[in-house]
Design a protein around this motif. Structure first.
Motif: not given
Length: 557
Positions: A80-101
């Motif tokens: 994860g310290y090799d970031v491909a996109a800084y404004q999203d969540v990797d599906p491995l960990f969830g999604d932005l909706a889960e982050f908001d929860l």
């Protein structure tokens, strides 16, 4: 905010220079290594829903906030310290909706949330780096990174002699779009992590957008990876001592680290955070991973208009010795707290050997001596003025897993060097939550689900359910220490006054009458205060401070 004072050498009193109350100044933050905290899906990898499920546990422990390791889209070459996109969540960990929860749940429980941001480098899969590979030498796309022509016949040698922190050269040659060998790009860690060129104005502008994206989603601040990096010497010259630079994971190349321009970045980021604080009264924290040679250089990063805090690693690196601990604590208090910041104490993180093993010597399960010293160090850290960061599993007394099979090791340091020295997987093995066999409640879902790193059988002894049930456990020591730290006005910020002590003992007074003493030797000594301790790291009869033990007393009781 006002500043006045320092150290009165005649009395040994160290007085912080800041007056005023800000949540982060004496906060206790728990580092969540998301991959290894709790898995909600059964794939063997921890995720954001698992973090959300674990928040009540952390509230019960008594921490003020959490720091989340990177969960952004990434090919996971460096977890994860090799970031491909800084404004999203990797599906491995969830999604932005889960982050908001997760954010909503943390807010309800009064837990602050810090994100790990990685501004020194990105992933080879970041769309800007893919654009750079497709573009020509000298193009605007390549100017966002450090591309340079090679040396020697046909440019076949790297542009300079710099070494990467994870082993090997800091340069990789690319194949140009026409199929010919071409330029080289700089990566101070792995070839999958190209370094950004912060001298290109597009890069700082892009990261301001990243900050604002997550601040708009309610985060309370950022832990900044490689905060002394970012800028490289503009001429990319050879290092005078490449053999020293080759020491894996040491930020010792002054041409690649701690360049003066980096301070302008933190001044700007501070204005962004202050802008949000001015809107709603909630301070946002910037805490940097700053690896520099001295506490005085460290202090430059936490001046009033730069980072709020920076991790002070010298305590983590100090040998188990009373004089060594006193020296690093004194230097930190004088140089760092003297800026108006507070010292940010750490004993462990996701890159270091766990304290039980580090203090006890290599062993599969740690040693009794290592556990006793780790417990004593925890009470010492929680008694010091300033903020404290706890790495997940330290509150369970987890030892380092030192016998992972070679074919199970995932650390890029091992892949790059072929050596097990200083690999980090041993402190990243997923947490044990319950039960007598792996996965110890870490992962749910299909029967036979396996954690991403194997858990040893002896982890059953350290499972959270057992720790909660045993009042003598590491967990209860941390919980009791955190409760007292929150309740006693002497702890947190304030005065530290060194006390006279015999050799092998470290003793100091906090505020009005709170005494902390640590016996670094293995033999008992007279306690500095009569009576029963308020809290001790091990059995501590009145009038005695046993070996490898720390205790707190109220001297006026």
């Amino acid at each position: 905010m006002t500043a006045a004072a320092g150290t009165d050498r005649s009395t040994g009193v160290i007085q912080p220079t800041f007056t005023g109350r800000h949540w982060w100044r004496d906060a206790v933050i728990y580092q969540v290594y998301v991959r290894s905290f709790l898995d909600s899906t059964g794939d063997g990898i921890g995720d954001l829903a698992g973090v959300r499920a674990g928040l009540p546990y952390l509230r019960k422990l008594g921490v003020d906030g959490i720091w989340l390791s990177p969960f952004y889209p990434s090919p996971q070459h460096d977890h994860g310290y090799d970031v491909a996109a800084y404004q999203d969540v990797d599906p491995l960990f969830g999604d932005l909706a889960e982050f908001d929860l997760l954010m909503s749940a943390a807010r309800r429980l009064g837990i602050k949330v810090l994100l790990d941001i990685v501004p020194n480098h990105c992933s080879v899969e970041h769309h800007w780096f893919r654009d750079a590979l497709a573009a020509a030498p000298g193009s605007p796309e390549r100017a966002r990174f450090h591309f340079a022509a090679g040396r020697g016949p046909d440019g076949a040698e790297p542009p300079n002699n710099w070494h990467a922190m994870f082993g090997g050269s800091a340069w990789t040659r690319v194949t140009e779009p026409d199929g010919t060998p071409g330029e080289w790009y700089l990566h101070m860690f792995t070839p999958e992590q190209p370094d950004w060129n912060w001298r290109n104005p597009e890069v700082p502008a892009e990261f301001e957008g990243v900050l604002r994206f997550w601040l708009d989603r309610g985060v309370d601040g950022f832990r900044i990876d490689v905060a002394a990096g970012l800028y490289k010497h503009p001429d990319l010259p050879d290092s005078d001592d490449p053999d020293v630079d080759a020491r894996t994971r040491d930020s010792v190349n002054p041409l690649a680290w701690n360049q003066p321009e980096v301070h302008d970045v933190w001044r700007h980021w501070r204005t962004v955070c202050d802008e949000y604080a001015a809107r709603d009264g909630r301070e946002r924290l910037l805490v940097g991973e700053v690896s520099v040679p001295t506490a005085r250089e460290h202090a430059l990063y936490v001046r009033p208009d730069e980072l709020h805090q920076a991790f002070f690693f010298d305590l983590l690196g100090a040998p188990w010795d009373a004089d060594a601990f006193r020296k690093v604590i004194s230097e930190a208090m004088e140089d760092i707290a003297g800026t108006g910041s507070t010292v940010t104490w750490v004993l462990n993180n996701h890159d270091q050997v766990r304290t039980v093993t580090r203090y006890g010597g290599p062993s599969t399960e740690g040693s009794g001596l290592g556990a006793a010293r780790a417990r004593a160090a925890a009470l010492l850290m929680l008694a010091l003025p300033g903020a404290a960061y706890i790495y997940q599993g330290e509150e369970l007394g987890l030892p380092e897993v030192v016998d992972l099979p070679d074919d199970q090791i995932t650390d890029p340091i091992f892949r790059r060097t072929g050596s097990r020295a200083r690999i980090r997987d041993g402190c990243r093995v997923p947490l044990p939550w319950s039960g007598q066999a792996s996965p110890f409640g870490f992962t749910s879902g299909a029967a036979g689900a396996r954690p991403w790193l194997p858990q040893p059988d002896y982890f059953a002894e350290y499972a959270t359910d057992r720790a909660l049930a045993d009042t003598r456990s590491f967990w209860h020591l941390y919980r009791d220490g955190l409760q007292l730290r929150a309740a006693l006005p002497q702890l947190g910020e304030g005065v530290l006054r060194w006390l006279d002590r015999q050799p092998g003992v470290l003793a100091f007074e906090r505020g009005d009458g709170l005494v902390c003493a640590v016996n670094f030797s293995t033999a008992p000594v007279p306690a500095p205060v009569s009576g029963t301790p308020l809290l001790s790291s091990g059995p501590c009869p009145a009038g005695v401070l046993p070996g490898s033990t720390a205790a707190w007393w109220l001297s006026d009781q």
